[in-house]
Structures are given as structure tokens and as C-alpha cells.
Design a protein around this motif. Structure first.
Motif, PDB file in Angstrom:
ATOM      1  N   PHE A   6      -2.498   7.181 -15.972  1.00 18.29           N
ATOM      2  CA  PHE A   6      -3.188   8.319 -16.578  1.00 18.29           C
ATOM      3  C   PHE A   6      -2.307   9.556 -16.599  1.00 18.29           C
ATOM      4  CE2 PHE A   6      -5.828  12.158 -16.137  1.00 18.29           C
ATOM      5  CZ  PHE A   6      -6.517  12.086 -17.333  1.00 18.29           C
ATOM      6  N   ASN A   7      -1.432   9.702 -15.579  1.00 22.69           N
ATOM      7  CA  ASN A   7      -0.562  10.884 -15.555  1.00 22.69           C
ATOM      8  C   ASN A   7       0.402  10.886 -16.747  1.00 22.69           C
ATOM      9  OD1 ASN A   7       0.598   8.895 -13.169  1.00 22.69           O
ATOM     10  ND2 ASN A   7       2.239   9.643 -14.481  1.00 22.69           N
ATOM     11  N   ASP A   8       0.734   9.685 -17.288  1.00 21.52           N
ATOM     12  CA  ASP A   8       1.572   9.612 -18.486  1.00 21.52           C
ATOM     13  C   ASP A   8       0.845  10.225 -19.684  1.00 21.52           C
ATOM     14  OD1 ASP A   8       3.556   8.198 -17.066  1.00 21.52           O
ATOM     15  OD2 ASP A   8       2.523   6.304 -17.443  1.00 21.52           O
ATOM     16  N   LEU A   9      -0.442   9.890 -19.818  1.00 29.91           N
ATOM     17  CA  LEU A   9      -1.230  10.431 -20.921  1.00 29.91           C
ATOM     18  C   LEU A   9      -1.430  11.934 -20.770  1.00 29.91           C
ATOM     19  CD1 LEU A   9      -2.952  10.034 -23.465  1.00 29.91           C
ATOM     20  CD2 LEU A   9      -4.888   9.488 -21.975  1.00 29.91           C
ATOM     21  N   VAL A  24      10.020   2.074 -11.656  1.00 28.16           N
ATOM     22  CA  VAL A  24      10.683   1.040 -10.866  1.00 28.16           C
ATOM     23  C   VAL A  24       9.749   0.494  -9.788  1.00 28.16           C
ATOM     24  CG1 VAL A  24      12.533   0.621  -9.205  1.00 28.16           C
ATOM     25  CG2 VAL A  24      13.025   1.863 -11.309  1.00 28.16           C
ATOM     26  N   ILE A  25       9.015   1.382  -9.119  1.00 29.00           N
ATOM     27  CA  ILE A  25       8.080   0.947  -8.079  1.00 29.00           C
ATOM     28  C   ILE A  25       6.986   0.064  -8.676  1.00 29.00           C
ATOM     29  CG2 ILE A  25       6.316   1.717  -6.447  1.00 29.00           C
ATOM     30  CD1 ILE A  25       8.016   4.193  -5.945  1.00 29.00           C
ATOM     31  N   ASP A  26       6.419   0.491  -9.814  1.00 34.46           N
ATOM     32  CA  ASP A  26       5.351  -0.293 -10.438  1.00 34.46           C
ATOM     33  C   ASP A  26       5.848  -1.667 -10.871  1.00 34.46           C
ATOM     34  OD1 ASP A  26       3.619   1.775 -10.020  1.00 34.46           O
ATOM     35  OD2 ASP A  26       3.679   2.530 -12.074  1.00 34.46           O
ATOM     36  N   SER A  27       7.062  -1.736 -11.401  1.00 33.42           N
ATOM     37  CA  SER A  27       7.621  -3.026 -11.807  1.00 33.42           C
ATOM     38  C   SER A  27       7.890  -3.907 -10.594  1.00 33.42           C
ATOM     39  CB  SER A  27       8.918  -2.814 -12.602  1.00 33.42           C
ATOM     40  OG  SER A  27       8.673  -2.113 -13.797  1.00 33.42           O
ATOM     41  N   ALA A  28       8.356  -3.301  -9.488  1.00 32.22           N
ATOM     42  CA  ALA A  28       8.610  -4.057  -8.262  1.00 32.22           C
ATOM     43  C   ALA A  28       7.312  -4.615  -7.688  1.00 32.22           C
ATOM     44  CB  ALA A  28       9.311  -3.179  -7.242  1.00 32.22           C
ATOM     45  N   LEU A  29       6.233  -3.837  -7.767  1.00 38.02           N
ATOM     46  CA  LEU A  29       4.942  -4.299  -7.271  1.00 38.02           C
ATOM     47  C   LEU A  29       4.439  -5.502  -8.062  1.00 38.02           C
ATOM     48  CD1 LEU A  29       3.140  -0.901  -6.568  1.00 38.02           C
ATOM     49  CD2 LEU A  29       3.766  -2.630  -4.877  1.00 38.02           C
ATOM     50  N   LEU A  46       0.827  -1.203   0.000  1.00 34.09           N
ATOM     51  CA  LEU A  46       0.000   0.000   0.000  1.00 34.09           C
ATOM     52  C   LEU A  46       0.862   1.254   0.000  1.00 34.09           C
ATOM     53  CD1 LEU A  46      -2.759   1.351   0.194  1.00 34.09           C
ATOM     54  CD2 LEU A  46      -2.626   1.122   2.689  1.00 34.09           C
ATOM     55  N   PHE A  47       1.921   1.241   0.817  1.00 29.77           N
ATOM     56  CA  PHE A  47       2.841   2.383   0.854  1.00 29.77           C
ATOM     57  C   PHE A  47       3.508   2.582  -0.501  1.00 29.77           C
ATOM     58  CE2 PHE A  47       7.219   3.917   1.415  1.00 29.77           C
ATOM     59  CZ  PHE A  47       6.965   5.156   1.981  1.00 29.77           C
ATOM     60  N   ALA A  48       3.912   1.478  -1.145  1.00 31.68           N
ATOM     61  CA  ALA A  48       4.561   1.569  -2.454  1.00 31.68           C
ATOM     62  C   ALA A  48       3.613   2.134  -3.500  1.00 31.68           C
ATOM     63  CB  ALA A  48       5.065   0.194  -2.882  1.00 31.68           C
ATOM     64  N   ARG A  49       2.345   1.730  -3.455  1.00 34.69           N
ATOM     65  CA  ARG A  49       1.379   2.254  -4.425  1.00 34.69           C
ATOM     66  C   ARG A  49       1.143   3.744  -4.218  1.00 34.69           C
ATOM     67  NH1 ARG A  49      -0.864  -1.634  -7.393  1.00 34.69           N
ATOM     68  NH2 ARG A  49      -0.813  -3.793  -6.610  1.00 34.69           N
ATOM     69  N   VAL A  50       1.066   4.162  -2.968  1.00 36.39           N
ATOM     70  CA  VAL A  50       0.893   5.589  -2.679  1.00 36.39           C
ATOM     71  C   VAL A  50       2.117   6.378  -3.153  1.00 36.39           C
ATOM     72  CG1 VAL A  50       0.684   7.308  -0.845  1.00 36.39           C
ATOM     73  CG2 VAL A  50      -0.670   5.204  -0.746  1.00 36.39           C
ATOM     74  N   LEU A  51       3.312   5.827  -2.878  1.00 37.23           N
ATOM     75  CA  LEU A  51       4.544   6.486  -3.313  1.00 37.23           C
ATOM     76  C   LEU A  51       4.607   6.566  -4.831  1.00 37.23           C
ATOM     77  CD1 LEU A  51       7.257   7.726  -2.531  1.00 37.23           C
ATOM     78  CD2 LEU A  51       8.247   5.429  -2.548  1.00 37.23           C
ATOM     79  N   SER A  52       4.136   5.513  -5.516  1.00 31.86           N
ATOM     80  CA  SER A  52       4.108   5.512  -6.977  1.00 31.86           C
ATOM     81  C   SER A  52       3.186   6.606  -7.497  1.00 31.86           C
ATOM     82  CB  SER A  52       3.649   4.149  -7.491  1.00 31.86           C
ATOM     83  OG  SER A  52       3.446   4.179  -8.891  1.00 31.86           O
ATOM     84  N   ASP A  53       1.990   6.723  -6.883  1.00 25.87           N
ATOM     85  CA  ASP A  53       1.046   7.762  -7.317  1.00 25.87           C
ATOM     86  C   ASP A  53       1.619   9.160  -7.105  1.00 25.87           C
ATOM     87  OD1 ASP A  53      -0.822   5.896  -8.077  1.00 25.87           O
ATOM     88  OD2 ASP A  53      -1.892   5.924  -6.168  1.00 25.87           O
ATOM     89  N   ILE A  54       2.237   9.362  -5.940  1.00 28.67           N
ATOM     90  CA  ILE A  54       2.828  10.675  -5.643  1.00 28.67           C
ATOM     91  C   ILE A  54       3.954  10.987  -6.628  1.00 28.67           C
ATOM     92  CG2 ILE A  54       4.149  11.990  -3.947  1.00 28.67           C
ATOM     93  CD1 ILE A  54       2.619  10.514  -1.763  1.00 28.67           C
ATOM     94  N   SER A  55       4.822   9.999  -6.870  1.00 27.75           N
ATOM     95  CA  SER A  55       5.929  10.199  -7.817  1.00 27.75           C
ATOM     96  C   SER A  55       5.410  10.508  -9.209  1.00 27.75           C
ATOM     97  CB  SER A  55       6.810   8.945  -7.859  1.00 27.75           C
ATOM     98  OG  SER A  55       7.375   8.667  -6.601  1.00 27.75           O
TER      99      SER A  55
END
Length: 299
Positions: free
Chosen positions: A91-94, A218-223, A8-17
Motif C-alpha cells: 500500500f505504501n507504493d500506491l 529484496v526482503i519481500d522477494s527473500a521471504l 517475523l523480523f524480516a516482515r517488520v523490517l520490510s514494513d519499516i523500510s
């Protein structure tokens, strides 16, 4: 902290990043057109950079939108990457791609001063070099060729030609154009021994955005517990790495090799294009935005 809490922390960090990189990279497209507007000229900026950006971000936006919203493309992606079937695209990529395209189109339009009510300047080059035009033509030809191969393919096997390959071609085209869009500006700065007309604020924001974009990927791939998510999203992975490499070059040019030069109202970061300072303190004088040796050089 449990494994669930870590995820959960990693997903939040991914969204923030992701949204921070979107903010920094999006903001990085404003300093250059604003600088051009303050100076009322594009002197010091090569037309190759915004032109390649417009074409490149067209490819990037189309590829990102397809990976996000096309059921057929997502199905083909899952077949190619069974261990990590979800594309590492957000979505932030788009949103970044669409916003970047608009700002790059505005910057390119500034090479025609009559559109902005500016006085024409003789030393402004509006025509991209032959290499740029060749690269654009070759890129378009490659996209058309891969599209043709997909249309003539009758086998639905995942390893055969599929629409996903067209998406990958768009992504690789964006990477190729990213390499070549920076090269003319690096050469122009080197030839002029100056970064006048090239916004260093743009570079600083781009560098910060590149770091955060890589962090999210990197976070998304690790997840997913599968690093193929990096290669499965070549546009985002390559874009961040290439941008970071060229940003370092521009930072060295500006802060180490050719400046920074203290200026009055003119010069590289604003004003009417006139440099009011006489010397930069390191054996050079500033004339029309360029550093020139105070002592004559032998020939």
C-alpha cells in the motif's frame, strides 16, 4: 532465533523500510516547488522533468493500484509466477505514487508564473524539448497498442496477451520516462556548469528513499524464496535503481564539479534569485546563479 522469528523480523523490517522510503521519497518532492516559490521563478529547472514526472506517475499509480486491488490482474500475475503468486506491491507504493503525482503537477504549474502571482521572467523555458514530446507520444502509442492486442486476444493462456501486459507496459513506461526525465536536467547543469535552481535536498532525499525501496523489495522477494519478485515488479525495481544512478550524478555535479557554492539570500537554495556572493573559492565567480571562470579562457 527460530525460522519463524526470522521471518517475523524480516516482515517488520520490510514494513519499516517501506514506510521510511515512502516518507523520504515523498519529502523529496517538496524542496523543488518550495525552492521555486522562494525564488519566485523556475529558472534553472527544465520543464521536461515535472512534465515527464506527471505522465510517469500516472502510469505508476495505475499499475500499482491494479496489482494491489484488481482480482483479474492478481489472478493473471499468479498464473505467470506460480512459485511466487503474490505481487511484491504494498500500500505504501500506491500512497507514494498518488502523493508524487500531486506534487509533480504543482511543480509543473509553476512554469506559468501568473498562476502563482509571480512576475514573468524572460529566460524561463516553458516548452519541453522535441525529444520529450516524442517520448511521451511514443509511450502513449505503446500503451494503446498493447491494450488493443489484449482486446483482440481470445485465448486465456497465461503466456498470451492479457491485461497484466498492459500493467507491465505502464510500469516500463514509467521506467523509460524516469531515464529521460533526469537527462535534460543533467545536461542543463553541465551546460551551465551550475546546479543553481536545482534542489540538492531533493536529490539527497531521493537517494535515501531509493536505498530503502530496494531493501524492501529484496526482503519481500527473500521471504517468498523466489527472486522473480524483483522482475515481477519492474516499476519498483527499475525506479529505485535508475533513481539511484542519476542521484549519484547530481551529487557529483553539485559537490564535486560545480559546487557547492556559498550564497547569500539568493542562488540555488532560496531567496529572490540573486547571488550575493562573488567567488566560490575555486577560481569561479557567481553571476545570476552560474559559476563563471575568473580568468578569461582561450578560444
Amino acid at each position: 532465533m527460530s525460522a519463524t522469528d526470522l521471518k517475523l523480523f524480516a516482515r517488520v523490517l520490510s514494513d519499516i523500510s517501506g514506510w521510511l522510503y515512502f516518507a523520504l521519497w515523498s519529502l523529496s518532492f517538496y524542496p523543488q516547488p518550495l525552492l521555486n516559490h522562494r525564488r519566485r521563478t523556475t529558472t534553472g529547472l527544465t520543464p521536461d522533468f515535472p512534465l515527464l514526472n506527471v505522465f510517469g506517475f500516472t502510469c505508476y499509480t495505475l499499475a500499482t493500484a491494479a496489482l494491489l486491488y484488481s482480482p483479474a490482474i492478481r489472478k493473471q500475475y499468479a498464473a505467470r509466477h506460480p512459485s511466487a503468486p503474490e505481487p511484491t506491491v504494498r500500500f505504501n507504493d500506491l500512497a507514494f505514487g498518488v502523493h508524487a503525482w500531486v506534487l509533480c503537477a504543482i511543480t509543473f504549474s509553476q512554469f506559468w508564473p501568473s498562476l502563482w502571482g509571480w512576475k514573468p521572467v524572460k529566460d524561463v523555458t516553458r516548452r519541453p524539448n522535441a525529444i520529450t514530446l516524442t517520448i511521451l507520444s511514443a509511450s502513449l502509442l505503446a500503451i494503446v497498442l498493447v491494450t488493443f492486442l489484449v482486446l483482440t486476444e481470445t485465448n486465456d493462456h497465461p503466456n498470451q496477451w492479457a491485461w497484466l501486459d498492459v500493467i507491465y507496459t505502464l510500469g516500463y513506461t514509467k521506467l523509460l520516462l524516469t531515464i529521460f526525465k533526469y537527462t535534460p536536467q543533467v545536461h542543463s547543469n553541465f551546460r551551465r556548469r551550475s546546479t543553481a535552481g536545482w534542489s540538492i535536498h531533493q536529490v539527497l532525499l531521493d537517494f535515501g528513499g531509493g536505498v530503502l525501496s530496494m531493501l524492501q523489495l529484496v526482503i519481500d522477494s527473500a521471504l517468498q524464496a523466489d527472486w522473480s519478485g524483483l522482475t515481477g515488479n519492474p516499476a519498483k525495481f527499475g525506479l529505485a535503481n535508475i533513481s539511484l544512478g542519476f542521484d549519484v550524478i547530481f551529487l557529483v555535479q553539485h559537490y564535486v564539479l560545480y559546487g557547492p557554492v556559498e550564497r547569500g539570500q539568493g542562488g540555488g537554495e532560496g531567496g529572490d534569485g540573486r547571488d550575493l556572493s562573488k567567488r566560490d573559492g575555486v577560481g569561479f565567480e557567481v553571476v545570476d546563479g552560474e559559476r563563471r571562470p575568473l580568468l578569461p579562457t582561450s578560444r
